[in-house]
Design a protein around this motif. Structure first.
Motif, short mmCIF file in Angstrom:
data_model
loop_
_atom_site.label_atom_id
_atom_site.label_comp_id
_atom_site.label_asym_id
_atom_site.label_seq_id
_atom_site.Cartn_x
_atom_site.Cartn_y
_atom_site.Cartn_z
N MET A 1 0.84 -1.17 0.00
CA MET A 1 0.00 0.00 0.00
C MET A 1 0.89 1.24 0.00
O MET A 1 1.86 1.30 0.73
CB MET A 1 -0.90 -0.03 1.25
CG MET A 1 -2.15 0.70 1.06
SD MET A 1 -3.37 0.77 2.42
CE MET A 1 -3.47 -0.82 3.11
N THR A 2 0.52 2.21 -0.81
CA THR A 2 1.30 3.44 -0.90
C THR A 2 0.88 4.41 0.21
O THR A 2 -0.14 4.23 0.86
CB THR A 2 1.10 4.14 -2.25
OG1 THR A 2 -0.25 4.61 -2.33
CG2 THR A 2 1.41 3.20 -3.41
N TYR A 3 1.66 5.45 0.36
CA TYR A 3 1.35 6.47 1.35
C TYR A 3 -0.01 7.11 1.04
O TYR A 3 -0.78 7.42 1.95
CB TYR A 3 2.45 7.52 1.41
CG TYR A 3 2.24 8.50 2.54
CD1 TYR A 3 2.53 8.12 3.85
CD2 TYR A 3 1.73 9.76 2.30
CE1 TYR A 3 2.31 9.01 4.90
CE2 TYR A 3 1.51 10.64 3.34
CZ TYR A 3 1.81 10.26 4.64
OH TYR A 3 1.58 11.13 5.68
N SER A 4 -0.32 7.31 -0.23
CA SER A 4 -1.61 7.88 -0.63
C SER A 4 -2.77 6.99 -0.20
O SER A 4 -3.83 7.48 0.22
CB SER A 4 -1.66 8.09 -2.14
OG SER A 4 -0.70 9.03 -2.54
N HIS A 5 -2.58 5.68 -0.28
CA HIS A 5 -3.60 4.74 0.17
C HIS A 5 -3.80 4.86 1.69
O HIS A 5 -4.93 4.87 2.17
CB HIS A 5 -3.22 3.30 -0.19
CG HIS A 5 -3.40 2.99 -1.64
ND1 HIS A 5 -2.43 3.26 -2.57
CD2 HIS A 5 -4.42 2.43 -2.32
CE1 HIS A 5 -2.85 2.87 -3.76
NE2 HIS A 5 -4.06 2.37 -3.63
N TYR A 6 -2.71 4.93 2.43
CA TYR A 6 -2.81 5.07 3.89
C TYR A 6 -3.48 6.39 4.27
O TYR A 6 -4.26 6.44 5.22
CB TYR A 6 -1.43 4.98 4.56
CG TYR A 6 -0.94 3.57 4.69
CD1 TYR A 6 -1.57 2.67 5.53
CD2 TYR A 6 0.18 3.14 3.98
CE1 TYR A 6 -1.12 1.36 5.65
CE2 TYR A 6 0.64 1.84 4.10
CZ TYR A 6 -0.01 0.95 4.93
OH TYR A 6 0.42 -0.33 5.06
N LEU A 9 -7.18 5.90 3.69
CA LEU A 9 -7.70 5.00 4.71
C LEU A 9 -7.85 5.71 6.05
O LEU A 9 -8.88 5.61 6.72
CB LEU A 9 -6.77 3.79 4.86
CG LEU A 9 -7.16 2.72 5.87
CD1 LEU A 9 -8.51 2.12 5.53
CD2 LEU A 9 -6.09 1.64 5.90
N ASP A 10 -6.86 6.47 6.43
CA ASP A 10 -6.90 7.21 7.69
C ASP A 10 -8.03 8.23 7.67
O ASP A 10 -8.77 8.37 8.64
CB ASP A 10 -5.55 7.89 7.92
CG ASP A 10 -5.48 8.59 9.25
OD1 ASP A 10 -5.72 7.93 10.28
OD2 ASP A 10 -5.17 9.81 9.27
N ASP A 32 -17.82 -3.66 -2.42
CA ASP A 32 -16.99 -4.61 -1.68
C ASP A 32 -15.52 -4.22 -1.73
O ASP A 32 -14.79 -4.43 -0.77
CB ASP A 32 -17.17 -6.03 -2.21
CG ASP A 32 -18.50 -6.64 -1.78
OD1 ASP A 32 -19.07 -6.16 -0.77
OD2 ASP A 32 -18.96 -7.58 -2.43
N SER A 33 -15.08 -3.63 -2.83
CA SER A 33 -13.69 -3.18 -2.92
C SER A 33 -13.40 -2.12 -1.86
O SER A 33 -12.38 -2.19 -1.16
CB SER A 33 -13.39 -2.59 -4.30
OG SER A 33 -13.44 -3.58 -5.28
N LEU A 34 -14.31 -1.17 -1.72
CA LEU A 34 -14.12 -0.11 -0.73
C LEU A 34 -14.23 -0.67 0.69
O LEU A 34 -13.43 -0.35 1.56
CB LEU A 34 -15.13 1.01 -0.96
CG LEU A 34 -15.01 2.22 -0.05
CD1 LEU A 34 -13.61 2.84 -0.14
CD2 LEU A 34 -16.06 3.25 -0.40
N GLU A 40 -8.98 -3.24 5.76
CA GLU A 40 -7.61 -3.69 5.49
C GLU A 40 -7.53 -5.18 5.14
O GLU A 40 -6.59 -5.87 5.50
CB GLU A 40 -6.69 -3.39 6.67
CG GLU A 40 -6.40 -1.92 6.82
CD GLU A 40 -5.30 -1.64 7.82
OE1 GLU A 40 -4.12 -1.81 7.44
OE2 GLU A 40 -5.63 -1.27 8.96
N ARG A 41 -8.51 -5.66 4.42
CA ARG A 41 -8.48 -7.03 3.93
C ARG A 41 -7.74 -7.13 2.59
O ARG A 41 -7.16 -8.14 2.27
CB ARG A 41 -9.89 -7.57 3.77
CG ARG A 41 -10.60 -7.76 5.07
CD ARG A 41 -11.94 -8.38 4.87
NE ARG A 41 -12.68 -8.40 6.10
CZ ARG A 41 -13.98 -8.24 6.18
NH1 ARG A 41 -14.70 -8.06 5.08
NH2 ARG A 41 -14.59 -8.27 7.33
#
Length: 66
Positions: A1-6, A9-10, A32-34, A40-41
């Motif tokens: 996961m990239t920093y942008s993904h984190y 998510l945050d 379901d993707s979201l 965090e699956r």
């Protein structure tokens, strides 16, 4: 996961009033993707992340600049 993904998510975890089902519908992303991403699956694709971010900007989200 990239920093942008984190970063995304945050933000989603700190804004619990955001309806994930409606967000995925507006962004054209499978719900379901979201849902799996937030729990965090699994990771979310870069394309789907960008679609979600475009919707969330209206709600005060600021994408992480690379």
């Amino acid at each position: 996961m990239t920093y942008s993904h984190y970063h995304l998510l945050d933000w989603l975890r700190n804004h619990t009033c955001i309806n994930l089902s409606e967000l995925s519908k507006q962004a054209g992303v499978p719900k379901d993707s979201l849902r799996h991403f937030v729990k965090e699956r699994r990771n979310i694709s870069e394309d789907n992340r960008l679609k979600i971010e475009q919707i969330l900007i209206e709600y005060g989200y600021k994408p992480e600049l690379n």
